[in-house]
Design a protein around this motif. Structure first.
Motif, PDB file in Angstrom:
ATOM      1  N   LEU A 118     -17.352  21.986  13.120  1.00 36.25           N
ATOM      2  CA  LEU A 118     -18.105  21.471  14.274  1.00 36.25           C
ATOM      3  C   LEU A 118     -17.804  22.303  15.526  1.00 36.25           C
ATOM      4  CD1 LEU A 118     -19.760  19.367  15.898  1.00 36.25           C
ATOM      5  CD2 LEU A 118     -17.763  17.883  15.884  1.00 36.25           C
ATOM      6  N   ILE A 119     -16.536  22.651  15.719  1.00 35.92           N
ATOM      7  CA  ILE A 119     -16.156  23.459  16.896  1.00 35.92           C
ATOM      8  C   ILE A 119     -16.867  24.819  16.854  1.00 35.92           C
ATOM      9  CG2 ILE A 119     -14.234  24.654  18.040  1.00 35.92           C
ATOM     10  CD1 ILE A 119     -12.464  22.220  17.194  1.00 35.92           C
ATOM     11  N   GLU A 120     -16.909  25.431  15.681  1.00 38.14           N
ATOM     12  CA  GLU A 120     -17.594  26.732  15.554  1.00 38.14           C
ATOM     13  C   GLU A 120     -19.081  26.594  15.886  1.00 38.14           C
ATOM     14  OE1 GLU A 120     -16.832  28.434  11.683  1.00 38.14           O
ATOM     15  OE2 GLU A 120     -14.661  28.370  12.082  1.00 38.14           O
TER      16      GLU A 120
ATOM     17  N   ALA B 117     -23.145  15.445  11.478  1.00 35.78           N
ATOM     18  CA  ALA B 117     -23.090  14.862  10.135  1.00 35.78           C
ATOM     19  C   ALA B 117     -24.465  14.938   9.469  1.00 35.78           C
ATOM     20  CB  ALA B 117     -22.608  13.414  10.218  1.00 35.78           C
ATOM     21  N   SER B 118     -25.505  14.639  10.236  1.00 36.84           N
ATOM     22  CA  SER B 118     -26.830  14.653   9.601  1.00 36.84           C
ATOM     23  C   SER B 118     -27.287  16.085   9.303  1.00 36.84           C
ATOM     24  CB  SER B 118     -27.851  13.885  10.438  1.00 36.84           C
ATOM     25  OG  SER B 118     -28.174  14.618  11.575  1.00 36.84           O
ATOM     26  N   GLN B 119     -26.906  17.039  10.169  1.00 39.04           N
ATOM     27  CA  GLN B 119     -27.253  18.444   9.900  1.00 39.04           C
ATOM     28  C   GLN B 119     -26.520  18.968   8.672  1.00 39.04           C
ATOM     29  OE1 GLN B 119     -26.424  20.896  13.358  1.00 39.04           O
ATOM     30  NE2 GLN B 119     -27.732  19.598  14.615  1.00 39.04           N
ATOM     31  N   SER B 120     -25.344  18.395   8.452  1.00 43.78           N
ATOM     32  CA  SER B 120     -24.547  18.853   7.303  1.00 43.78           C
ATOM     33  C   SER B 120     -24.948  18.119   6.027  1.00 43.78           C
ATOM     34  CB  SER B 120     -23.063  18.621   7.574  1.00 43.78           C
ATOM     35  OG  SER B 120     -22.721  19.158   8.815  1.00 43.78           O
ATOM     36  N   GLY B 121     -26.019  17.349   6.121  1.00 45.73           N
ATOM     37  CA  GLY B 121     -26.525  16.669   4.929  1.00 45.73           C
ATOM     38  C   GLY B 121     -25.894  15.332   4.656  1.00 45.73           C
ATOM     39  N   GLU B 125     -22.719   7.720   8.903  1.00 48.82           N
ATOM     40  CA  GLU B 125     -21.436   8.046   9.522  1.00 48.82           C
ATOM     41  C   GLU B 125     -20.256   7.707   8.605  1.00 48.82           C
ATOM     42  OE1 GLU B 125     -21.184   4.580  12.551  1.00 48.82           O
ATOM     43  OE2 GLU B 125     -22.763   5.923  13.264  1.00 48.82           O
ATOM     44  N   GLN B 126     -20.518   6.857   7.625  1.00 52.04           N
ATOM     45  CA  GLN B 126     -19.422   6.471   6.718  1.00 52.04           C
ATOM     46  C   GLN B 126     -19.237   7.504   5.594  1.00 52.04           C
ATOM     47  OE1 GLN B 126     -21.570   3.936   7.829  1.00 52.04           O
ATOM     48  NE2 GLN B 126     -19.958   3.256   9.222  1.00 52.04           N
ATOM     49  N   ASP B 127     -20.122   8.493   5.563  1.00 50.87           N
ATOM     50  CA  ASP B 127     -20.060   9.452   4.464  1.00 50.87           C
ATOM     51  C   ASP B 127     -18.714  10.171   4.448  1.00 50.87           C
ATOM     52  OD1 ASP B 127     -20.489  11.506   2.655  1.00 50.87           O
ATOM     53  OD2 ASP B 127     -22.645  11.440   3.055  1.00 50.87           O
ATOM     54  N   ALA B 128     -17.998  10.002   3.332  1.00 50.96           N
ATOM     55  CA  ALA B 128     -16.640  10.544   3.253  1.00 50.96           C
ATOM     56  C   ALA B 128     -16.613  12.050   3.020  1.00 50.96           C
ATOM     57  CB  ALA B 128     -15.865   9.825   2.171  1.00 50.96           C
ATOM     58  N   ALA B 129     -17.799  12.676   2.879  1.00 48.82           N
ATOM     59  CA  ALA B 129     -17.805  14.125   2.665  1.00 48.82           C
ATOM     60  C   ALA B 129     -17.352  14.868   3.929  1.00 48.82           C
ATOM     61  CB  ALA B 129     -19.184  14.587   2.243  1.00 48.82           C
ATOM     62  N   LEU B 130     -17.413  14.192   5.046  1.00 48.75           N
ATOM     63  CA  LEU B 130     -16.920  14.769   6.303  1.00 48.75           C
ATOM     64  C   LEU B 130     -15.851  13.820   6.854  1.00 48.75           C
ATOM     65  CD1 LEU B 130     -20.233  15.964   8.045  1.00 48.75           C
ATOM     66  CD2 LEU B 130     -18.463  17.428   7.098  1.00 48.75           C
ATOM     67  N   VAL B 133     -15.084  13.949  10.682  1.00 42.77           N
ATOM     68  CA  VAL B 133     -16.165  13.401  11.506  1.00 42.77           C
ATOM     69  C   VAL B 133     -16.139  11.876  11.424  1.00 42.77           C
ATOM     70  CG1 VAL B 133     -18.690  13.231  11.731  1.00 42.77           C
ATOM     71  CG2 VAL B 133     -17.622  15.467  11.330  1.00 42.77           C
ATOM     72  N   THR B 134     -15.993  11.362  10.209  1.00 38.44           N
ATOM     73  CA  THR B 134     -15.951   9.904  10.015  1.00 38.44           C
ATOM     74  C   THR B 134     -14.809   9.286  10.817  1.00 38.44           C
ATOM     75  OG1 THR B 134     -16.799  10.269   7.791  1.00 38.44           O
ATOM     76  CG2 THR B 134     -15.873   8.091   8.244  1.00 38.44           C
ATOM     77  N   LYS B 135     -13.675   9.935  10.773  1.00 37.55           N
ATOM     78  CA  LYS B 135     -12.512   9.404  11.500  1.00 37.55           C
ATOM     79  C   LYS B 135     -12.747   9.425  13.008  1.00 37.55           C
ATOM     80  CE  LYS B 135      -7.570   9.418  11.338  1.00 37.55           C
ATOM     81  NZ  LYS B 135      -6.442   9.880  10.523  1.00 37.55           N
ATOM     82  N   LEU B 136     -13.291  10.531  13.499  1.00 39.08           N
ATOM     83  CA  LEU B 136     -13.507  10.626  14.956  1.00 39.08           C
ATOM     84  C   LEU B 136     -14.590   9.660  15.433  1.00 39.08           C
ATOM     85  CD1 LEU B 136     -13.132  14.383  15.970  1.00 39.08           C
ATOM     86  CD2 LEU B 136     -11.444  12.558  15.933  1.00 39.08           C
ATOM     87  N   ILE B 137     -15.594   9.427  14.584  1.00 37.07           N
ATOM     88  CA  ILE B 137     -16.622   8.444  14.963  1.00 37.07           C
ATOM     89  C   ILE B 137     -15.960   7.074  15.132  1.00 37.07           C
ATOM     90  CG2 ILE B 137     -18.612   7.117  14.103  1.00 37.07           C
ATOM     91  CD1 ILE B 137     -19.755   9.773  13.022  1.00 37.07           C
ATOM     92  N   ALA B 138     -15.137   6.688  14.166  1.00 34.56           N
ATOM     93  CA  ALA B 138     -14.477   5.372  14.229  1.00 34.56           C
ATOM     94  C   ALA B 138     -13.583   5.280  15.465  1.00 34.56           C
ATOM     95  CB  ALA B 138     -13.662   5.151  12.958  1.00 34.56           C
TER      96      ALA B 138
END
Lengths: 155, 173
Positions: A118-120, B117-121, B125-130, B133-138
């Motif tokens: 994300l930072i990149e 998250a949505s750009q990364s597919g 927000e709960q998607d554990a693939a990121l 991101v999920t942690k920072l959203i929470a």
């Protein structure tokens, strides 16, 4: 950081018009004193200071608009608004990048990986956001904006 | 972002001090024009607009601080009291600006994280693939909630003491 021009105190018993001119000129000078540093880009505080000062300047111009001929005033006001907007786009990304970089230390290894991505991504956006800023600075020079602005408000 | 309210009644030939008493109350009213919207946490746009109006009030108060200090024929005591009260009011305004700023920062961070998250597919927000991101959203949702609660508590506390009336009365005196 460059030595910024001082904002002189006005006398409260003076007519508003002369105080307004002094305040606007002082804030304009202060704002422009950050331009070179913002252009270089080595220290993100220059962009921040230039943006904040442009906001203060706009507030002053909004408050004191009735002291100046409308048409020419509007042109100058619009230009300052453009400066705030363009500086804002760069500053917002600077802040986000710093914030996410700080968060890295609080995350586990696997969590860190996607925040690094994300930072990149934000750093690429930041590069893009700096282009309109540099174009704007060049245009300000080309059109002699600083001289015209000061001439109008100094009287 | 909402435009500033048009300032009326300014007299360029009148003193700076006199015009301060015309301009500042209008800036206060601009801030309070957003009050009906602050009771819903989801009113992001209006909370942001209120923050901008608070900033305008703060800057305007700072420009005019000199108009609330020493008057030539006033005693030293009067001047000190006036300066102190001005500083106390300004402190409240700066506090509002900071907390509304924190709320806005959280809103922006949440938007950026969701977009990424949505750009990364990842659709949710709960998607554990990121996981980061999920942690920072929470985490950001929690701090936004806490900041909003603090803001409302402060606002209600001040309202109960008649803050707006006191501020307007001081600024027009």
């Amino acid at each position: 950081m460059v030595k910024e021009p001082k904002i002189k105190k006005v006398s409260p018993d003076e007519p508003l018009e002369s105080c307004a001119r002094q305040i606007i000129v002082d804030y304009f000078r202060k704002m422009m004193s950050y331009k070179e540093g913002a252009e270089e880009g080595a220290d993100i505080e220059f962009v921040h200071e230039m943006r904040v000062t442009s906001r203060r300047l706009r507030t002053a111009m909004d408050n004191f608009a009735d002291c100046f001929p409308e048409e020419a005033f509007k042109k100058h006001h619009k230009k300052i608004k453009t400066i705030t907007r363009i500086m804002g786009a760069v500053r917002d990304l600077d802040v986000l990048i710093v914030r996410f970089q700080r968060e890295l230390d609080t995350l586990s290894g696997v969590e860190r990986a996607d925040i690094r991505g994300l930072i990149e991504h934000l750093q690429c956006e930041q590069e893009e956001a700096r282009k309109p800023m540099l174009t704007l600075f060049a245009k300000l020079e080309e059109t002699n904006f600083e001289k015209k602005f000061l001439k109008f408000f100094r009287k | 972002m909402a435009k500033p309210h048009k300032i009326t009644g300014v007299e360029p030939t009148h003193s700076y001090r006199k015009n301060a008493r015309v301009i500042l109350p209008q800036k206060v009213e601009e801030v309070y024009s957003w009050e009906p919207f602050i009771w819903e946490a989801a009113r992001r746009e209006e909370l942001h607009n209120m923050r901008i109006s608070v900033k305008r009030l703060r800057y305007t108060m700072e420009f005019f601080s000199v108009a609330y200090g020493l008057r030539k024929k006033c005693s030293k005591t009067v001047s000190v009291t006036s300066d102190k009260r001005f500083a106390e009011f300004l402190e409240v305004i700066v506090d509002w600006q900071e907390i509304l700023g924190d709320i806005h920062d959280s809103d922006v961070v949440l938007e950026v994280l969701a977009d990424y998250a949505s750009q990364s597919g990842n659709q949710t927000e709960q998607d554990a693939a990121l996981p980061g991101v999920t942690k920072l959203i929470a985490r950001t949702q929690e701090s936004r909630k806490a900041d909003y609660k603090t803001f409302l508590e402060k606002w209600e506390r001040l309202s109960a003491t008649g803050f707006k009336k006191k501020l307007l009365s001081f600024l027009t005196s």
